[in-house]
Motif scaffolding. Sequence first.
Motif, PDB file in Angstrom:
ATOM      1  N   GLY A 261      92.332  48.943  57.370  1.00 20.70           N
ATOM      2  CA  GLY A 261      91.991  47.872  58.298  1.00 20.70           C
ATOM      3  C   GLY A 261      91.055  46.854  57.665  1.00 20.70           C
ATOM      4  N   LYS A 262      90.093  47.338  56.883  1.00 17.34           N
ATOM      5  CA  LYS A 262      89.162  46.445  56.193  1.00 17.34           C
ATOM      6  C   LYS A 262      89.900  45.548  55.200  1.00 17.34           C
ATOM      7  CE  LYS A 262      85.095  49.442  56.532  1.00 17.34           C
ATOM      8  NZ  LYS A 262      84.125  50.275  55.801  1.00 17.34           N
ATOM      9  N   LEU A 263      90.867  46.139  54.499  1.00 20.98           N
ATOM     10  CA  LEU A 263      91.639  45.364  53.521  1.00 20.98           C
ATOM     11  C   LEU A 263      92.412  44.247  54.206  1.00 20.98           C
ATOM     12  CD1 LEU A 263      93.013  48.274  51.283  1.00 20.98           C
ATOM     13  CD2 LEU A 263      91.357  46.523  50.600  1.00 20.98           C
ATOM     14  N   GLN A 264      93.053  44.558  55.343  1.00 22.44           N
ATOM     15  CA  GLN A 264      93.820  43.554  56.078  1.00 22.44           C
ATOM     16  C   GLN A 264      92.921  42.453  56.625  1.00 22.44           C
ATOM     17  OE1 GLN A 264      97.322  44.673  58.578  1.00 22.44           O
ATOM     18  NE2 GLN A 264      96.568  46.766  58.297  1.00 22.44           N
ATOM     19  N   ALA A 265      91.824  42.848  57.253  1.00 27.48           N
ATOM     20  CA  ALA A 265      90.914  41.871  57.867  1.00 27.48           C
ATOM     21  C   ALA A 265      90.257  40.981  56.806  1.00 27.48           C
ATOM     22  CB  ALA A 265      89.852  42.593  58.689  1.00 27.48           C
ATOM     23  N   ALA A 266      89.855  41.590  55.691  1.00 24.69           N
ATOM     24  CA  ALA A 266      89.220  40.822  54.612  1.00 24.69           C
ATOM     25  C   ALA A 266      90.213  39.851  53.987  1.00 24.69           C
ATOM     26  CB  ALA A 266      88.664  41.766  53.551  1.00 24.69           C
ATOM     27  N   TYR A 267      91.452  40.314  53.795  1.00 22.58           N
ATOM     28  CA  TYR A 267      92.485  39.449  53.228  1.00 22.58           C
ATOM     29  C   TYR A 267      92.739  38.237  54.131  1.00 22.58           C
ATOM     30  CZ  TYR A 267      97.292  37.778  52.723  1.00 22.58           C
ATOM     31  OH  TYR A 267      98.398  36.980  52.625  1.00 22.58           O
ATOM     32  N   GLN A 269      90.837  36.876  56.461  1.00 25.98           N
ATOM     33  CA  GLN A 269      89.700  35.967  56.562  1.00 25.98           C
ATOM     34  C   GLN A 269      89.378  35.283  55.241  1.00 25.98           C
ATOM     35  OE1 GLN A 269      89.170  36.011  59.917  1.00 25.98           O
ATOM     36  NE2 GLN A 269      88.499  33.994  59.261  1.00 25.98           N
ATOM     37  N   ALA A 270      89.871  35.835  54.141  1.00 23.75           N
ATOM     38  CA  ALA A 270      89.648  35.220  52.829  1.00 23.75           C
ATOM     39  C   ALA A 270      90.572  34.042  52.592  1.00 23.75           C
ATOM     40  CB  ALA A 270      89.833  36.260  51.723  1.00 23.75           C
ATOM     41  N   VAL A 281      88.559  38.044  63.020  1.00 17.88           N
ATOM     42  CA  VAL A 281      87.230  38.605  63.277  1.00 17.88           C
ATOM     43  C   VAL A 281      86.341  37.491  63.827  1.00 17.88           C
ATOM     44  CG1 VAL A 281      87.450  40.326  61.437  1.00 17.88           C
ATOM     45  CG2 VAL A 281      86.377  38.124  60.929  1.00 17.88           C
ATOM     46  N   ASP A 282      85.206  37.868  64.391  1.00 15.14           N
ATOM     47  CA  ASP A 282      84.271  36.895  64.959  1.00 15.14           C
ATOM     48  C   ASP A 282      83.539  36.184  63.828  1.00 15.14           C
ATOM     49  OD1 ASP A 282      82.385  35.450  66.331  1.00 15.14           O
ATOM     50  OD2 ASP A 282      81.659  37.121  67.549  1.00 15.14           O
ATOM     51  N   MET A 294      82.657  30.591  52.494  1.00 17.38           N
ATOM     52  CA  MET A 294      83.746  29.970  53.242  1.00 17.38           C
ATOM     53  C   MET A 294      83.572  28.462  53.341  1.00 17.38           C
ATOM     54  SD  MET A 294      84.236  32.855  56.232  1.00 17.38           S
ATOM     55  CE  MET A 294      85.457  31.925  57.164  1.00 17.38           C
ATOM     56  N   LEU A 295      82.310  27.999  53.356  1.00 14.67           N
ATOM     57  CA  LEU A 295      82.048  26.553  53.348  1.00 14.67           C
ATOM     58  C   LEU A 295      82.677  25.905  52.122  1.00 14.67           C
ATOM     59  CD1 LEU A 295      78.297  26.323  54.456  1.00 14.67           C
ATOM     60  CD2 LEU A 295      80.291  25.527  55.741  1.00 14.67           C
ATOM     61  N   ILE A 296      82.513  26.560  50.972  1.00 13.26           N
ATOM     62  CA  ILE A 296      83.068  26.035  49.722  1.00 13.26           C
ATOM     63  C   ILE A 296      84.594  26.012  49.792  1.00 13.26           C
ATOM     64  CG2 ILE A 296      83.252  26.400  47.231  1.00 13.26           C
ATOM     65  CD1 ILE A 296      80.508  27.773  47.368  1.00 13.26           C
ATOM     66  N   LEU A 297      85.183  27.100  50.296  1.00 13.16           N
ATOM     67  CA  LEU A 297      86.640  27.172  50.406  1.00 13.16           C
ATOM     68  C   LEU A 297      87.180  26.100  51.341  1.00 13.16           C
ATOM     69  CD1 LEU A 297      87.226  31.041  50.703  1.00 13.16           C
ATOM     70  CD2 LEU A 297      87.510  29.609  48.675  1.00 13.16           C
TER      71      LEU A 297
END
Length: 442
Positions: A261-267, A269-270, A281-282, A294-297
């Motif tokens: 689940g962490k891998l999916q959520a991180a992917y 949001q990345a 996610v919030d 994320m500002l840079i992205l």
Amino acid sequence: MTNMKNKFINLSPPRFLILVFLTLIILGSLLLMLPISTTESISFIDALFTATSAMTVTGLIVVDTGTAYSLFGQIVIMCLIQLGGLGIMTFAVLIYMALGRKIGIKERLLIKQALNQTSLGGIIRLVKKLLVFSLTVEFIAVVFLCTKWCPEMGFTDGLYASIFHSVSAFNNAGFSIWSDSLSGYVIDPVINIVITLLFIIGGVGFTVVFDLWKNKEFHQLSLHSKIMIVGTIAVNIFSFLIIFILEYNNPGTIGDFSTAGKLQAAYFQAVTPRTAGFNTVDIGQMEDASLFFMLILMFIGGGSASTAGGIKLTTALAIVLATIAFFKDRNHAVVYRRRLDYQLIIRALALTVGSVFVVSIAVFILDLSQNAPFLTVLFETISAFGTVGLSMGLTGSLTIIGKIVIIFTMLAGKLGPLTFAFAFAKQTPDIIKYPSEDILTG
């Protein structure tokens, strides 16, 4: 009347695009204010904000899309997203061809400006391919999303949800008919894969996709395609690792999920800060370091001639390559045995400086007029400029001044600072050559 018509026809491509864009936004705003479009009373500024957000494929909202707007209103928003994402001139060409009218040099210049192309060669053929490709990709995505949502919601509601989110994702808009975006599907592999593929394909740029279709070998691709493909893969992998590490133990985001689940959520949001705007996610619960990354992205964005916003990945890479060349005491930036033209570097610098100027002015005004932490203000502003649509919660509580500032920021981000500069700045050809003289820098 004749003089006004002539002035309208003789507008430069940047001015014409701005005028058409604003006209469609006003028209969209009026449609969204109709009783048939809403389930509650909507002010003009809120309708204008929504229409601008949809037309600029941003995704920031001041009223909830799923509850404040009726089915008709949501369809209006979806049409604005499609118009803004694929480009006004793409549909204009379709109408011209349907009417049997000839597409002249004036129209070709407008299309070239709208699609951010470097030449007029094959521009009409590109538009036709763009339209067919976009609708095909969206249709395929709808089929896959229906396998998830039709059994869950029923055929009609599931089909509608699939169409709306397919259009929104492919055009990098980030609009959702649910208040929590896609948070309910944070560990659903079908939604994670289909939605992210949509906005990655839409954000990489149509010229890259068509180049890949035509040339199967990497060495045959254009320099732009090579940079975009390698850059996109590298940035996405690096972003995934950063978000995964920073948020691993954060219970407000991915900390309570299993490893899968962490891998999916991180992917998800990345890759979504690359102007997609969906979230699983919030955002407000993310670590400050993650938000800064994320500002840079968001500021960099996706690819040129794509549905994405930001200064564009190739712009950022051109500046980085020029900087590396300077540190190595080289006269030119070189990549894949190709030299980057001096004018290209100057254009990249002008675009970046112009973008920083726009964001700085917007942040300054919002920081004075809104009761919110600086990081929240900065995040919301860059999200608007990068036409991302991610929010830390400020947009819904903006004052009238704040809404106006964000509206102009979204417009500047979608059309680009250089479009406004070319539209209103007096062009002065570099005819006279003056003697050069050095100044101290650094």
